[in-house]
Design a protein around this motif. Structure first.
Motif, PDB file in Angstrom:
ATOM      1  N   UNK A 257      90.260  -0.791 -85.809  1.00 35.30           N
ATOM      2  CA  UNK A 257      89.406  -0.695 -85.652  1.00 35.30           C
ATOM      3  C   UNK A 257      88.203  -1.682 -86.443  1.00 35.30           C
ATOM      4  N   UNK A 258      88.625  -3.095 -86.069  1.00 33.88           N
ATOM      5  CA  UNK A 258      87.688  -4.117 -87.113  1.00 33.88           C
ATOM      6  C   UNK A 258      86.850  -5.090 -85.432  1.00 33.88           C
ATOM      7  N   UNK A 259      87.570  -4.148 -83.940  1.00 36.20           N
ATOM      8  CA  UNK A 259      86.937  -5.281 -83.537  1.00 36.20           C
ATOM      9  C   UNK A 259      87.106  -6.198 -83.052  1.00 36.20           C
ATOM     10  N   UNK A 260      88.332  -6.331 -82.387  1.00 36.50           N
ATOM     11  CA  UNK A 260      89.678  -7.579 -82.272  1.00 36.50           C
ATOM     12  C   UNK A 260      88.856  -8.174 -81.375  1.00 36.50           C
ATOM     13  N   UNK A 261      89.298  -9.651 -80.896  1.00 39.16           N
ATOM     14  CA  UNK A 261      88.777 -10.032 -79.624  1.00 39.16           C
ATOM     15  C   UNK A 261      89.714 -10.662 -78.839  1.00 39.16           C
ATOM     16  N   UNK A 262      90.334 -10.649 -77.602  1.00 36.89           N
ATOM     17  CA  UNK A 262      91.044 -10.939 -76.357  1.00 36.89           C
ATOM     18  C   UNK A 262      91.333 -12.889 -77.362  1.00 36.89           C
ATOM     19  N   UNK A 263      92.089 -13.246 -77.371  1.00 36.34           N
ATOM     20  CA  UNK A 263      92.089 -14.528 -77.159  1.00 36.34           C
ATOM     21  C   UNK A 263      94.263 -14.490 -77.090  1.00 36.34           C
ATOM     22  N   UNK A 264      94.429 -15.624 -75.428  1.00 39.87           N
ATOM     23  CA  UNK A 264      95.614 -16.105 -74.271  1.00 39.87           C
ATOM     24  C   UNK A 264      96.140 -16.901 -75.805  1.00 39.87           C
ATOM     25  N   UNK A 265      97.171 -16.204 -75.947  1.00 40.80           N
ATOM     26  CA  UNK A 265      98.393 -17.292 -77.017  1.00 40.80           C
ATOM     27  C   UNK A 265     100.192 -17.693 -76.369  1.00 40.80           C
ATOM     28  N   UNK A 266     100.273 -18.097 -76.530  1.00 44.10           N
ATOM     29  CA  UNK A 266     101.335 -18.364 -76.161  1.00 44.10           C
ATOM     30  C   UNK A 266     102.892 -17.706 -76.675  1.00 44.10           C
ATOM     31  N   UNK A 267     102.636 -17.454 -78.063  1.00 45.54           N
ATOM     32  CA  UNK A 267     103.534 -16.832 -79.310  1.00 45.54           C
ATOM     33  C   UNK A 267     102.633 -15.408 -79.554  1.00 45.54           C
TER      34      UNK A 267
END
Length: 513
Positions: A257-267
């Protein structure tokens, strides 16, 4: 569930056909009359179009009664030779045959240069095995060759990749579309904080890789660079832009609901929404097999220590003090030395206290872990990246319950692939006692975990996961990047010594993988 990438197959010419597995003999019924004609050989290393840093295939020893052997027939039982089908001259390559001590073998080889029309000869007692010699017609490319396939869909089919992975579907589900400009503004404003976070912004344009880094500690960009360079030498990726988190901890804590952004992570973690990739550890060990690294998932399978019945009946652990529960484990081991052998090798985060935690000990070879019947997996700063290597052995893995996860955890089943214990270790002793009292069940779980790694974490799986993730993510972009202004080019390595001839042989008939 994750798809089995390479099932038991018999290859004839360029065709590939699935076989049902043969019934196996128990240890007490074991015979060693290997029938070279009936042995099974399968895997991507017998297909010219499958380009990997290290190619590989498998051998299953079978006897004259068509029974799979379940014990080693000798670490030098099978000999492998690569040569040119036209001239008979040997192909320059590092070849290694790994005995998995259960009647099966891994054959892997790293080419020193590209070759053409190669044959693979597999011999047992001077006799060809199965359909040996196998023909790899056309160009067989060296890892450094920049000869990408143009059609990503066809490449995925050639690699025998699954259509998707459940973790990818879950990770991308919050994003119906991706506005890369808005993502960039948010990521830079929120996470570009020296000493706290490190990010790398990538743009892939015309299959070239460009990047821009943010933060103080950005050295881990090399791991992302390496896999992107390797992938783009093999297949043409769509134009795309994304951010990679170069730190350990996943970052995006916003709710949907807070509009997350796509971030690529290893974990990943249960309270964040980062998009998970294979860890830099397992990815780099895939790229550097028979190279800079000596610990990889294939090497572990050939170094699993004594047979189950001969292993020391204790839980084993070594590591640094990157989480309080690790200290608690060493205290528990000092109270119960008959059940646990656990010790710290380094201390960076907590005050040293030899009276409480014991003296620091020297690190031991990872292969020596498997002298012990039980392996304890406890989180470090995030998920302990040793888990796939522990599962690949033939010891029982006891895993701490955790909010952190790697890209494959979603397909692991507690009490099927490993034995879980509570985060505060309160029931670890009970779980160990259960394992000792239920030896057959414990052995079965250990074998299930090992088989999971064998089927789902092969080198081809690491490439499949990355490419499917990039392909699906690129489709979510509102617009693809066209300019690399302000970005640094990540150059491909010089492949002049690899003798690359990027003419791809047209298939004369359909191949089934």
């Amino acid at each position: 569930m994750m798809k089995t990438p390479w099932k038991v197959v018999l290859t004839v010419g360029v065709g590939v056909f699935l076989l049902s597995s043969c019934p196996s003999l128990s240890a007490s019924e074991q015979q060693r009359d290997v029938d070279a004609d009936k042995c099974l050989i399968w895997g991507p290393g017998l297909i010219a179009r499958v380009v990997l840093p290290v190619r590989y295939f498998f051998i299953q020893a079978v006897d004259s009664d068509n029974q799979n052997l379940t014990d080693s027939v000798g670490d030098k039982a099978f000999s492998v030779n690569l040569y040119n089908s036209q001239t008979g001259a040997g192909v320059r390559a590092w070849i290694q045959v790994l005995d998995r001590h259960d009647g099966s073998y891994i054959v892997r080889y790293r080419l020193y240069e590209s070759t053409k029309d190669m044959k693979v000869s597999i011999m047992y007692n001077s006799k060809h095995v199965a359909q040996s010699p196998y023909s790899l017609n056309g160009m067989v490319y060296h890892e450094k060759c920049y000869c990408p396939a143009k059609d990503i869909t066809k490449w995925l089919k050639t690699m025998n990749c699954p259509k998707t992975y459940s973790q990818i579907e879950e990770d991308l589900s919050p994003f119906t579309t991706v506005d890369t400009d808005a993502v960039a503004n948010s990521a830079i404003n929120r996470f570009n904080k020296a000493g706290m976070h490190s990010l790398c912004q990538y743009r892939i344009i015309d299959n070239k890789i460009y990047r821009k880094t943010y933060g103080q500690h950005v050295g881990f960009k090399m791991f992302m660079d390496n896999i992107l360079l390797s992938i783009t030498r093999k297949v043409t990726l769509p134009n795309m832009e994304f951010f990679t988190n170069l730190g350990d901890w996943p970052l995006e804590k916003r709710k949907i609901s807070e509009s997350p952004i796509p971030l690529f992570s290893w974990c990943g973690s249960n309270d964040t929404r980062d998009i998970v990739m294979p860890t830099y550890d397992v990815t780099e060990s895939t790229l550097e097999m028979l190279g800079r690294t000596t610990l990889d998932l294939f090497a572990v399978q050939a170094n699993t220590g004594p047979k189950w019945e001969e292993k020391t009946q204790k839980a084993f652990w070594r590591g640094r003090d990157s989480r309080e529960e690790r200290l608690q484990l060493t205290v528990m081991a000092r109270k119960h030395p008959d059940l646990i052998d656990a010790a710290l090798t380094h201390m960076f985060f907590f005050p040293k206290n030899e009276e409480k935690y014991g003296k620091l000990v020297k690190s031991v070879s990872f292969f020596d872990f498997f002298k012990y019947k039980y392996q304890v997996n406890i989180d470090g700063t995030v998920a302990a990246y040793r888990l796939p290597y522990l599962l690949a052995g033939d010891s029982l893995v006891l895993k701490q319950e955790s909010s952190y996860y790697e890209f494959f955890y979603r397909d692991l089943v507690p009490d099927v692939h490993y034995v879980p214990f509570k985060r505060d270790l309160s029931n670890l002793l009970d779980k160990l006692k259960w394992a000792k009292d239920h030896d057959d069940e414990a052995k079965e779980i250990a074998k299930n975990g090992q088989e999971f790694v064998r089927q789902n974490l092969q080198p081809s799986s690491i490439f499949c996961y990355h490419v499917i993730l990039f392909q699906k993510f690129a489709k979510l972009q509102k617009s693809a990047p066209q300019s690399a202004d302000g970005f640094e080019l990540v150059p491909q390595p010089d492949g002049h010594d690899a003798y690359c001839d990027c003419t791809r042989r047209k298939k004369k008939r359909k191949e089934e993988l």
